[in-house]
Design an enzyme around this catalytic site. Structure first.
Site, PDB file in Angstrom:
ATOM      1  N   ASP A   1     -52.789  16.598  17.223  1.00 18.33           N
ATOM      2  CA  ASP A   1     -51.783  17.092  18.010  1.00 18.33           C
ATOM      3  C   ASP A   1     -51.622  16.651  19.394  1.00 18.33           C
ATOM      4  O   ASP A   1     -52.392  15.925  20.043  1.00 18.33           O
ATOM      5  CB  ASP A   1     -52.280  18.843  18.506  1.00 18.33           C
ATOM      6  CG  ASP A   1     -51.067  19.640  18.689  1.00 18.33           C
ATOM      7  OD1 ASP A   1     -49.881  19.471  18.698  1.00 18.33           O
ATOM      8  OD2 ASP A   1     -51.275  20.764  19.505  1.00 18.33           O
TER       9      ASP A   1
ATOM     10  N   ASN B   1     -48.607  14.472  20.087  1.00 15.63           N
ATOM     11  CA  ASN B   1     -47.740  13.510  19.692  1.00 15.63           C
ATOM     12  C   ASN B   1     -46.427  13.716  20.590  1.00 15.63           C
ATOM     13  O   ASN B   1     -46.070  12.635  21.371  1.00 15.63           O
ATOM     14  CB  ASN B   1     -47.094  13.308  18.298  1.00 15.63           C
ATOM     15  CG  ASN B   1     -48.383  12.940  17.260  1.00 15.63           C
ATOM     16  OD1 ASN B   1     -49.384  12.329  17.965  1.00 15.63           O
ATOM     17  ND2 ASN B   1     -47.994  12.885  16.142  1.00 15.63           N
ATOM     18  N   GLY B   2     -46.038  14.764  20.613  1.00  9.90           N
ATOM     19  CA  GLY B   2     -44.795  14.972  21.286  1.00  9.90           C
ATOM     20  C   GLY B   2     -45.027  14.785  22.731  1.00  9.90           C
ATOM     21  O   GLY B   2     -44.009  14.092  23.710  1.00  9.90           O
TER      22      GLY B   2
ATOM     23  N   TRP C   1     -47.525  13.177  24.336  1.00  9.91           N
ATOM     24  CA  TRP C   1     -47.561  11.716  24.670  1.00  9.91           C
ATOM     25  C   TRP C   1     -46.372  10.931  24.888  1.00  9.91           C
ATOM     26  O   TRP C   1     -46.181  10.305  25.834  1.00  9.91           O
ATOM     27  CB  TRP C   1     -48.583  11.234  23.534  1.00  9.91           C
ATOM     28  CG  TRP C   1     -48.796   9.920  23.751  1.00  9.91           C
ATOM     29  CD1 TRP C   1     -49.782   9.172  24.351  1.00  9.91           C
ATOM     30  CD2 TRP C   1     -47.868   8.719  23.279  1.00  9.91           C
ATOM     31  NE1 TRP C   1     -49.771   7.825  24.259  1.00  9.91           N
ATOM     32  CE2 TRP C   1     -48.629   7.526  23.730  1.00  9.91           C
ATOM     33  CE3 TRP C   1     -46.691   8.301  22.768  1.00  9.91           C
ATOM     34  CZ2 TRP C   1     -48.256   6.275  23.578  1.00  9.91           C
ATOM     35  CZ3 TRP C   1     -46.209   7.037  22.535  1.00  9.91           C
ATOM     36  CH2 TRP C   1     -47.046   6.235  22.909  1.00  9.91           C
TER      37      TRP C   1
ATOM     38  N   GLU D   1     -45.750  25.685   9.004  1.00  8.61           N
ATOM     39  CA  GLU D   1     -44.709  26.325  10.049  1.00  8.61           C
ATOM     40  C   GLU D   1     -44.019  25.003  10.630  1.00  8.61           C
ATOM     41  O   GLU D   1     -43.158  25.541  11.389  1.00  8.61           O
ATOM     42  CB  GLU D   1     -45.753  27.010  10.945  1.00  8.61           C
ATOM     43  CG  GLU D   1     -46.316  28.387  10.407  1.00  8.61           C
ATOM     44  CD  GLU D   1     -47.513  28.274   9.571  1.00  8.61           C
ATOM     45  OE1 GLU D   1     -48.167  27.160   9.702  1.00  8.61           O
ATOM     46  OE2 GLU D   1     -47.499  28.861   8.590  1.00  8.61           O
ATOM     47  N   ASN D   2     -44.424  23.761  10.346  1.00  8.15           N
ATOM     48  CA  ASN D   2     -43.679  22.798  11.033  1.00  8.15           C
ATOM     49  C   ASN D   2     -42.173  22.721  10.528  1.00  8.15           C
ATOM     50  O   ASN D   2     -41.465  21.989  11.113  1.00  8.15           O
ATOM     51  CB  ASN D   2     -44.609  21.704  10.986  1.00  8.15           C
ATOM     52  CG  ASN D   2     -45.717  21.256  11.903  1.00  8.15           C
ATOM     53  OD1 ASN D   2     -46.665  20.912  11.472  1.00  8.15           O
ATOM     54  ND2 ASN D   2     -45.479  21.915  13.127  1.00  8.15           N
TER      55      ASN D   2
ATOM     56  N   ARG E   1     -39.247  23.170  12.961  1.00 10.71           N
ATOM     57  CA  ARG E   1     -38.877  22.225  14.192  1.00 10.71           C
ATOM     58  C   ARG E   1     -37.478  21.770  13.776  1.00 10.71           C
ATOM     59  O   ARG E   1     -36.890  22.002  12.739  1.00 10.71           O
ATOM     60  CB  ARG E   1     -39.939  20.991  14.040  1.00 10.71           C
ATOM     61  CG  ARG E   1     -41.297  21.382  14.526  1.00 10.71           C
ATOM     62  CD  ARG E   1     -42.090  20.044  14.662  1.00 10.71           C
ATOM     63  NE  ARG E   1     -43.410  20.581  15.312  1.00 10.71           N
ATOM     64  CZ  ARG E   1     -44.398  19.974  15.941  1.00 10.71           C
ATOM     65  NH1 ARG E   1     -44.078  18.642  16.069  1.00 10.71           N
ATOM     66  NH2 ARG E   1     -45.152  20.506  16.305  1.00 10.71           N
TER      67      ARG E   1
ATOM     68  N   ARG F   1     -56.789  26.527  19.605  1.00  8.76           N
ATOM     69  CA  ARG F   1     -56.236  27.161  18.434  1.00  8.76           C
ATOM     70  C   ARG F   1     -56.388  26.536  17.144  1.00  8.76           C
ATOM     71  O   ARG F   1     -56.409  25.474  17.001  1.00  8.76           O
ATOM     72  CB  ARG F   1     -54.845  27.983  18.764  1.00  8.76           C
ATOM     73  CG  ARG F   1     -53.707  26.993  18.908  1.00  8.76           C
ATOM     74  CD  ARG F   1     -52.578  27.701  19.020  1.00  8.76           C
ATOM     75  NE  ARG F   1     -51.442  26.824  19.426  1.00  8.76           N
ATOM     76  CZ  ARG F   1     -50.876  26.650  20.661  1.00  8.76           C
ATOM     77  NH1 ARG F   1     -51.129  27.535  21.665  1.00  8.76           N
ATOM     78  NH2 ARG F   1     -49.975  25.778  20.884  1.00  8.76           N
ATOM     79  N   ILE F   2     -56.606  27.352  16.048  1.00 11.19           N
ATOM     80  CA  ILE F   2     -56.675  26.886  14.710  1.00 11.19           C
ATOM     81  C   ILE F   2     -55.384  26.628  14.087  1.00 11.19           C
ATOM     82  O   ILE F   2     -55.468  25.840  13.296  1.00 11.19           O
ATOM     83  CB  ILE F   2     -57.380  27.811  13.924  1.00 11.19           C
ATOM     84  CG1 ILE F   2     -59.018  28.142  14.628  1.00 11.19           C
ATOM     85  CG2 ILE F   2     -57.584  27.377  12.353  1.00 11.19           C
ATOM     86  CD1 ILE F   2     -59.547  27.018  14.772  1.00 11.19           C
TER      87      ILE F   2
ATOM     88  N   GLU G   1     -68.487  23.520  13.507  1.00 10.82           N
ATOM     89  CA  GLU G   1     -68.629  23.287  15.180  1.00 10.82           C
ATOM     90  C   GLU G   1     -67.373  22.811  15.420  1.00 10.82           C
ATOM     91  O   GLU G   1     -66.427  21.917  15.047  1.00 10.82           O
ATOM     92  CB  GLU G   1     -69.458  22.185  15.331  1.00 10.82           C
ATOM     93  CG  GLU G   1     -70.941  22.476  14.864  1.00 10.82           C
ATOM     94  CD  GLU G   1     -71.452  23.731  15.774  1.00 10.82           C
ATOM     95  OE1 GLU G   1     -71.120  24.159  16.920  1.00 10.82           O
ATOM     96  OE2 GLU G   1     -72.217  24.494  15.369  1.00 10.82           O
TER      97      GLU G   1
HETATM   98  C1  IPE Z   1     -50.741  21.847  14.346  1.00 10.77           C
HETATM   99  O1  IPE Z   1     -49.791  21.435  15.399  1.00 10.77           O
HETATM  100  C2  IPE Z   1     -50.102  21.124  13.037  1.00 10.77           C
HETATM  101  C3  IPE Z   1     -50.298  19.675  13.152  1.00 10.77           C
HETATM  102  C4  IPE Z   1     -50.898  18.993  13.954  1.00 10.77           C
HETATM  103  C5  IPE Z   1     -49.854  18.949  11.655  1.00 10.77           C
HETATM  104  P1  IPE Z   1     -48.656  22.195  15.986  1.00 10.77           P
HETATM  105  O2  IPE Z   1     -48.210  21.539  17.138  1.00 10.77           O
HETATM  106  O3  IPE Z   1     -47.769  22.519  14.863  1.00 10.77           O
HETATM  107  O4  IPE Z   1     -49.487  23.651  16.529  1.00 10.77           O
HETATM  108  P2  IPE Z   1     -48.969  24.901  17.399  1.00 10.77           P
HETATM  109  O5  IPE Z   1     -47.595  25.096  16.925  1.00 10.77           O
HETATM  110  O6  IPE Z   1     -48.772  24.166  18.720  1.00 10.77           O
HETATM  111  O7  IPE Z   1     -50.022  25.850  17.275  1.00 10.77           O
HETATM  112  C1  IPE Z   2     -48.597  16.778  16.401  1.00 10.72           C
HETATM  113  O1  IPE Z   2     -48.082  16.480  17.391  1.00 10.72           O
HETATM  114  C2  IPE Z   2     -48.006  16.415  15.087  1.00 10.72           C
HETATM  115  C3  IPE Z   2     -47.285  17.461  14.271  1.00 10.72           C
HETATM  116  C4  IPE Z   2     -47.416  18.597  14.396  1.00 10.72           C
HETATM  117  C5  IPE Z   2     -46.580  16.803  13.240  1.00 10.72           C
HETATM  118  P1  IPE Z   2     -47.055  17.643  18.224  1.00 10.72           P
HETATM  119  O2  IPE Z   2     -45.616  16.965  17.550  1.00 10.72           O
HETATM  120  O3  IPE Z   2     -47.242  18.954  17.751  1.00 10.72           O
HETATM  121  O4  IPE Z   2     -47.080  17.194  19.501  1.00 10.72           O
HETATM  122  P2  IPE Z   2     -46.856  18.005  20.839  1.00 10.72           P
HETATM  123  O5  IPE Z   2     -47.849  19.220  20.294  1.00 10.72           O
HETATM  124  O6  IPE Z   2     -45.709  18.868  20.625  1.00 10.72           O
HETATM  125  O7  IPE Z   2     -47.302  17.496  22.134  1.00 10.72           O
HETATM  126 MG    MG Z   3     -48.231  20.389  18.852  1.00 17.80          MG
END
Ligand code: IPE
Ligand code: IPE
Ligand code: MG
Length: 258
Positions: free
Chosen positions: A25, A27-28, A30, A72-73, A76, A199-200, A212
């Site tokens: 998690d 990437n965005g 960053w 859930e992605n 986006r 969170r999970i 762990e």
């Molecule tokens: C969890 O990250 C899913 C992946 C890393 C693939 P998200 O960025 O989608 O999680 P939430 O929405 O913040 O809980």
């Molecule tokens: C994780 O990074 C990648 C995926 C969920 C595909 P995010 O894209 O969720 O990055 P943030 O959480 O918005 O920084």
């Molecule tokens: Mg994220």
């Protein structure tokens, strides 16, 4: 073959986690922190995957599981989803030969029927081409959710074993386990989530029962061998009790069922 269950028996735990599961998690954020578009973070995230795979192999990890795209992605923006799909295609096209050469078995887990046919074909081919490898199993969770998995396993179990529906009280964990999508791996020893959230997010709900948990503020594109070693250091300091007392952990031979 199914692996031992942490709620049925007490697993062996070594110094190095046998199975590491990671929510990649951040990437965005960053990218945003560098005034770049979010997708630049996803591209950079692929480099971090490569570095983490190599670091895990060299440290003797047997199973590495990466959460790449959740059920859930899909919520986006459409352009971000389609870029993620394109990155997935490109990674499969470019990296599979390397995985194969390095003895890594690739498994893709999730509802892949939702992907475009070309991606589904690449997934099938990648899995076939690496199926004989034994050095490490890399599982990529794509269109995966812990709830999806438990539901699909329940449906598959009841289709194959209608006798179980007639006697629900007789259903055991071990009846469901062979239908879970992670049946090829033991339960994770160490869970890592980058990006600062604790969170999970619907990842491996069944399998994380006694894993762990380790959280780091590092964004996924900055993750690699150094961050992994920090997580392993933390793991080494944990006492994994699996329901027992500390004294029992110190003298397991004295305990029935240990
Ligand atoms: C969890 O990250 C899913 C992946 C890393 C693939 P998200 O960025 O989608 O999680 P939430 O929405 O913040 O809980
Ligand atoms: C994780 O990074 C990648 C995926 C969920 C595909 P995010 O894209 O969720 O990055 P943030 O959480 O918005 O920084
Ligand atoms: Mg994220």
């Amino acid at each position: 073959m199914t692996h031992a269950s942490s709620t049925q028996t007490v697993p062996d735990a070594g110094e190095v986690p046998r199975h590491v599961a990671i929510i990649m998690d951040g990437n965005g954020r960053w990218a945003t922190s560098r005034r770049l578009p979010r997708v630049a973070g996803h591209s950079k995230g692929v480099d971090a995957v490569r570095a983490t795979v190599e670091a895990c192999v060299s440290r003797g990890v047997e199973f590495l599981t990466l959460f790449a795209f959740s059920s859930e992605n899909w919520r986006r923006p459409a352009d971000e989803v389609s870029l993620l799909m394109r990155l997935f295609v490109a990674a499969l096209e470019r990296e599979v030969a390397q995985l194969r050469g390095n003895g890594i078995r690739l498994r893709i887990v999730g509802d892949t029927s939702a992907f475009e046919p070309r991606l589904q074909t690449l997934i099938d081919q990648a899995q076939q081409r690496t199926a004989q490898n034994t050095r490490m199993t890399l599982t990529v969770c794509a269109n995966y959710g812990g709830r999806w998995d438990i539901l699909q396993a329940t449906r598959a179990m009841l289709s194959a074993r209608p006798d179980l529906a007639a006697d629900p009280a007789g259903i055991e964990e071990s009846d469901l386990a062979p239908y879970l999508s992670m049946r090829h791996a033991p339960e994770p020893d160490l869970f890592i989530r980058t990006g600062g959230e604790q969170r999970i997010s619907n990842f491996m709900l069944w399998q994380l029962a006694y894993t762990e948990l380790y959280f780091t503020d590092a964004y996924w594109p900055d993750f690699g061998a150094a961050e992994l070693d920090r997580a392993f250091d933390s793991y080494r300091d944990r006492e994994r009790r699996f329901g027992r007392t500390s004294a029992q952990v110190a003298a397991p031979a004295a305990i029935p069922g240990a």
